[in-house]
Design a protein around this motif. Structure first.
Motif, short mmCIF file in Angstrom:
data_model
loop_
_atom_site.label_atom_id
_atom_site.label_comp_id
_atom_site.label_asym_id
_atom_site.label_seq_id
_atom_site.Cartn_x
_atom_site.Cartn_y
_atom_site.Cartn_z
N LEU A 310 0.83 -1.21 0.08
CA LEU A 310 0.04 0.02 0.11
C LEU A 310 0.99 1.38 0.10
CD1 LEU A 310 -2.85 -0.97 2.32
CD2 LEU A 310 -3.11 -1.08 0.08
N ARG A 311 0.16 2.36 -0.71
CA ARG A 311 0.85 3.46 -0.84
C ARG A 311 0.96 4.44 0.72
NH1 ARG A 311 -0.08 6.83 -6.30
NH2 ARG A 311 0.79 5.05 -6.94
N THR A 312 -0.16 4.09 1.23
CA THR A 312 -0.48 4.77 2.65
C THR A 312 -0.69 3.46 3.27
OG1 THR A 312 -1.64 6.67 1.69
CG2 THR A 312 -1.81 6.37 4.07
N PRO A 313 -0.06 3.10 4.48
CA PRO A 313 -0.15 1.93 5.15
C PRO A 313 -1.45 2.12 5.98
CG PRO A 313 2.05 2.64 5.22
CD PRO A 313 1.52 3.75 4.58
N TRP A 314 -1.95 0.71 6.23
CA TRP A 314 -3.10 0.75 7.33
C TRP A 314 -2.38 0.61 8.80
CZ3 TRP A 314 -6.17 -2.95 3.62
CH2 TRP A 314 -7.08 -2.20 3.02
N LYS A 315 -3.21 1.22 9.77
CA LYS A 315 -2.80 0.86 11.34
C LYS A 315 -3.92 0.08 11.72
CE LYS A 315 -2.89 5.32 12.06
NZ LYS A 315 -3.44 5.76 10.52
N GLU A 316 -3.68 -0.45 12.70
CA GLU A 316 -4.78 -1.37 13.59
C GLU A 316 -5.89 -0.34 13.89
OE1 GLU A 316 -5.34 -4.51 17.45
OE2 GLU A 316 -3.25 -3.63 16.66
N SER A 317 -5.89 0.84 14.08
CA SER A 317 -6.82 1.72 14.30
C SER A 317 -7.83 2.12 13.19
CB SER A 317 -6.31 2.98 14.89
OG SER A 317 -5.56 3.85 13.89
N ASP A 318 -7.29 1.66 12.30
CA ASP A 318 -8.33 1.72 11.05
C ASP A 318 -9.17 0.67 10.77
OD1 ASP A 318 -6.90 3.93 9.62
OD2 ASP A 318 -5.23 2.73 8.94
N ILE A 319 -8.85 -0.57 11.40
CA ILE A 319 -9.90 -1.56 11.49
C ILE A 319 -11.44 -1.43 11.80
CG2 ILE A 319 -10.43 -3.87 12.13
CD1 ILE A 319 -7.31 -4.41 12.49
N ILE A 320 -12.23 -1.65 10.93
CA ILE A 320 -13.55 -1.10 11.22
C ILE A 320 -14.39 -2.56 11.68
CG2 ILE A 320 -15.93 -0.66 10.12
CD1 ILE A 320 -14.35 0.86 7.90
N GLY A 321 -13.86 -3.64 11.09
CA GLY A 321 -14.54 -4.86 11.70
C GLY A 321 -13.69 -6.27 11.54
N ARG A 322 -14.07 -7.34 12.05
CA ARG A 322 -13.39 -8.25 11.62
C ARG A 322 -14.14 -9.65 11.95
NH1 ARG A 322 -9.27 -6.81 16.41
NH2 ARG A 322 -10.18 -4.55 15.73
N PHE A 323 -13.76 -10.83 11.41
CA PHE A 323 -14.48 -11.84 11.61
C PHE A 323 -13.74 -13.25 11.26
CE2 PHE A 323 -15.66 -10.62 7.28
CZ PHE A 323 -15.42 -11.70 6.29
N ALA A 324 -13.81 -14.33 11.74
CA ALA A 324 -12.92 -15.60 11.87
C ALA A 324 -13.93 -16.68 11.45
CB ALA A 324 -12.39 -15.86 13.08
N GLY A 325 -13.35 -17.75 10.80
CA GLY A 325 -14.12 -18.90 10.30
C GLY A 325 -13.22 -19.97 10.35
N VAL A 326 -13.86 -21.16 10.55
CA VAL A 326 -13.13 -22.67 10.66
C VAL A 326 -13.35 -23.55 9.34
CG1 VAL A 326 -12.54 -24.56 11.84
CG2 VAL A 326 -12.55 -22.52 13.00
N ARG A 327 -12.48 -23.70 8.58
CA ARG A 327 -12.87 -24.71 7.46
C ARG A 327 -12.49 -25.89 7.80
NH1 ARG A 327 -8.90 -20.87 5.83
NH2 ARG A 327 -9.49 -19.23 4.75
N VAL A 328 -13.10 -26.77 7.01
CA VAL A 328 -12.85 -28.30 7.03
C VAL A 328 -12.06 -28.76 5.90
CG1 VAL A 328 -14.05 -30.43 7.70
CG2 VAL A 328 -15.06 -28.57 8.71
N PHE A 329 -10.98 -29.41 6.00
CA PHE A 329 -10.51 -30.20 4.80
C PHE A 329 -10.29 -31.55 4.89
CE2 PHE A 329 -7.49 -26.15 4.97
CZ PHE A 329 -8.31 -25.26 4.08
N LYS A 330 -10.34 -32.27 3.88
CA LYS A 330 -10.37 -33.59 4.23
C LYS A 330 -9.08 -34.10 4.78
CE LYS A 330 -10.73 -34.44 -0.17
NZ LYS A 330 -11.07 -35.44 -1.65
N HIS A 331 -8.92 -34.87 5.64
CA HIS A 331 -7.67 -35.14 6.34
C HIS A 331 -7.09 -36.63 5.54
CE1 HIS A 331 -4.56 -35.81 9.55
NE2 HIS A 331 -4.88 -36.91 9.67
N ASN A 332 -6.01 -36.38 4.86
CA ASN A 332 -5.11 -37.18 4.30
C ASN A 332 -4.21 -38.04 5.29
OD1 ASN A 332 -3.69 -38.74 2.57
ND2 ASN A 332 -3.21 -37.14 1.20
N THR A 333 -4.82 -39.10 5.65
CA THR A 333 -3.83 -40.10 6.65
C THR A 333 -2.59 -40.68 5.68
OG1 THR A 333 -5.50 -42.02 6.12
CG2 THR A 333 -5.85 -40.64 8.23
N GLN A 334 -2.48 -40.63 4.74
CA GLN A 334 -1.39 -41.15 3.89
C GLN A 334 -0.27 -40.30 3.93
OE1 GLN A 334 -2.06 -44.24 2.71
NE2 GLN A 334 -3.97 -44.09 3.75
#
Length: 529
Positions: A310-334
């Protein structure tokens, strides 16, 4: 859309689906359209977990070409093409820019080859959907937010965007209209078996704590991250956390695909409701699936990755919102070494247990329709019937029957005549499709409903009231996180939250005590004092 727990008793369903994310929604919709007697239950709200925490993209996955996952990319690109046609209100084109800098991990020639292959796999004759190259000056004009130092040029290519939570909601609405019993806040307590075969369940209404026995000939679990909690399905799953930050708007109508300099991972900057989605991370997750959150290390990683460009860096104070999710992947036992989650295939598999219950493992939003069709094919086979997929090339439940461009122009004209600003009107079309007519009708009788809920975001009061009245909202968080994503797109104050809650309290039949309880919960979860 009405929630009616009383529709479950005294019925024998052909199919019971547990889990109301994107895979459960598509499965319920397809099965109901094929004529099966369907019930779908979700322990929380529709799309309340990973299906409302995605990057909001319908895409082939350009980065998967690096891992030679050509089959998945091709499959996803075909779905993208179909969804752009069958759901033009719900899925819309979005071009991505890929800058070329001196001394970067992937050079211009490699990008050119990858994008040429991507276009070939898409097999789309529309020249607007093919990639283009721009010299440094041209690319800088497209993306003035980027640092022009050492910029050698860049490419743009085509993909598509959606609102993930509303995508799920529309499919649930379609399933219900096709005869399915769709109940949110309904938790599976126990799976029932007769002679070793799963043939029902005990479910609990989370609003009244009433328990009810359901009979079902076939049972499918589309519960995502909760598969890792069950003994039967735990060994099939690998979990990874992805987070997104909502940042100030800096992009017009094109997104950016970038590569983190620290580890070479791909991440996105995406315009969404006038702001910018920054994400995603991809880290193994072994914590409590009920408490998935954005950590300081996640924030540091994404901001550092973005600020390298970015030409003008973001700061933590610029954060408006946030969200998190958990994905499921196939577990490869091989695989001897698990490797990075970024290198794990996003493809999907249906597992069947010895008791006949089925479990959907892995997958992604873009290819979920096709995967759900495979689930219903398996169910039909077990039921001894041959019913073809009902969702291929079928217009979405809220899609206009006429030419989309003509319909959009007419609806936009009507909306603006009623005093709705242009940006809010455009988003109304994407959010509600043909149901926009109900919203416009309400404004005809009460002009003030055309005003924005808060000035900075393109959501009007009539939209809020419509969602509260017709979209199976139980809690204030359902309304303000998934029906309208205000909780992640604005730094709402407690007073603003209170005003919104009071506006919908009568519609939702809340008394003062219930309204206060809902406000208190949202404040605790979403507002930092």
């Amino acid at each position: 859309m009405k929630r009616d727990f009383a529709t479950l008793p005294n019925q024998c369903f052909d199919l019971l689906i547990c889990g109301g994310g994107i895979y459960g929604a598509w499965t319920a919709y397809d099965a109901a359209l094929r004529g099966l007697k369907v019930a779908i239950v979700e322990q929380g709200d529709w799309a309340s977990a990973t299906s409302s925490a995605s990057s909001k993209l319908i895409h082939g996955g350009l980065r998967y070409l690096e891992t030679y996952d050509f089959k998945l990319v091709s499959k996803s690109l075909k779905e993208r093409k179909m969804l752009l046609h069958t759901a033009p209100h719900r899925v819309w084109p979005l071009r991505f820019g890929v800058p070329v800098y001196a001394r970067q991990r992937i050079n211009r020639l490699q990008l050119k080859l990858g994008l040429t292959l991507y276009d070939f796999l898409a097999s789309d004759s529309d020249p607007q959907l093919r990639h283009s190259y721009f010299n440094p000056k041209q690319f800088d004009e497209h993306f003035p937010c980027l640092d022009e130092h050492a910029l050698k040029g860049g490419f743009t290519y085509a993909d598509a965007q959606t609102d993930d939570a509303r995508l799920v909601l529309e499919l649930i609405s379609g399933a219900q209209d096709a005869g399915a019993s769709c109940i949110n806040y309904c938790k599976l307590i126990q799976l029932l078996e007769t002679n070793g075969n799963a043939d029902g369940a005990i479910v609990q209404d989370q609003l009244t704590q009433t328990e009810q026995k359901i009979s079902a000939k076939q049972i499918v679990f589309t519960t995502g991250q909760w598969l890792a909690e069950e003994a039967q399905s735990r060994e099939w799953c690998r979990l990874a956390k992805g987070i997104h930050l909502v940042m100030p708007g800096m992009l017009k109508d094109e997104a950016l695909l970038l590569t983190a300099k620290s580890d070479g991972r791909v991440f996105f900057m995406i315009p969404w409701y006038g702001l910018t989605l920054l994400g995603t991370t991809d880290t193994d997750f072994k914590g409590n699936i009920e408490q998935v959150s954005v950590d300081a290390s996640d924030i540091d990683y994404l901001l550092a990755a973005a600020n390298n460009y970015l030409r003008t860096p973001w700061k933590e104070s610029d954060i408006i919102g946030r969200f998190a999710g958990v994905r499921v992947f196939k577990h490869n036992t091989q695989t001897a070494s698990p490797g990075s989650p970024s290198a794990v295939s996003r493809d999907w598999e249906l597992k069947s247990a010895s008791n006949g219950a089925h479990y959907a493992v892995g997958g992604k939003i873009t290819s979920s329709r096709q995967d759900a069709a495979s689930i219903v094919d398996t169910v039909c086979s077990q039921l001894g019937t041959a019913l073809p997929c009902a969702t291929q090339d079928r217009l979405f439940p809220w899609a206009p029957q006429e030419n989309f461009a003509d319909w959009s122009a007419r609806m936009l004209g009507q909306a603006m005549q009623l005093g709705i600003d242009t940006e809010s009107a455009r988003w109304l079309l994407h959010r509600h499709g043909t149901r926009i007519t109900e919203i416009l009708r309400s404004i005809e009788t009460e002009a003030d409903l055309a005003q924005r809920i808060i000035p900075s975001l393109p959501f009007i009061v009539a939209d809020l009231i419509h969602c509260a009245a017709t979209e199976m909202v139980i809690h204030l968080e359902d309304l303000l996180r998934r029906r309208l994503p205000l909780l992640i797109l604005a730094r709402l104050t407690e007073n603003e939250l209170q005003q919104i809650a009071l506006r919908v309290a009568d519609t939702l039949h809340w008394d003062d005590a219930r309204t206060h309880q809902e406000i208190e919960h949202c404040c605790k979860q979403w507002i930092t004092h």
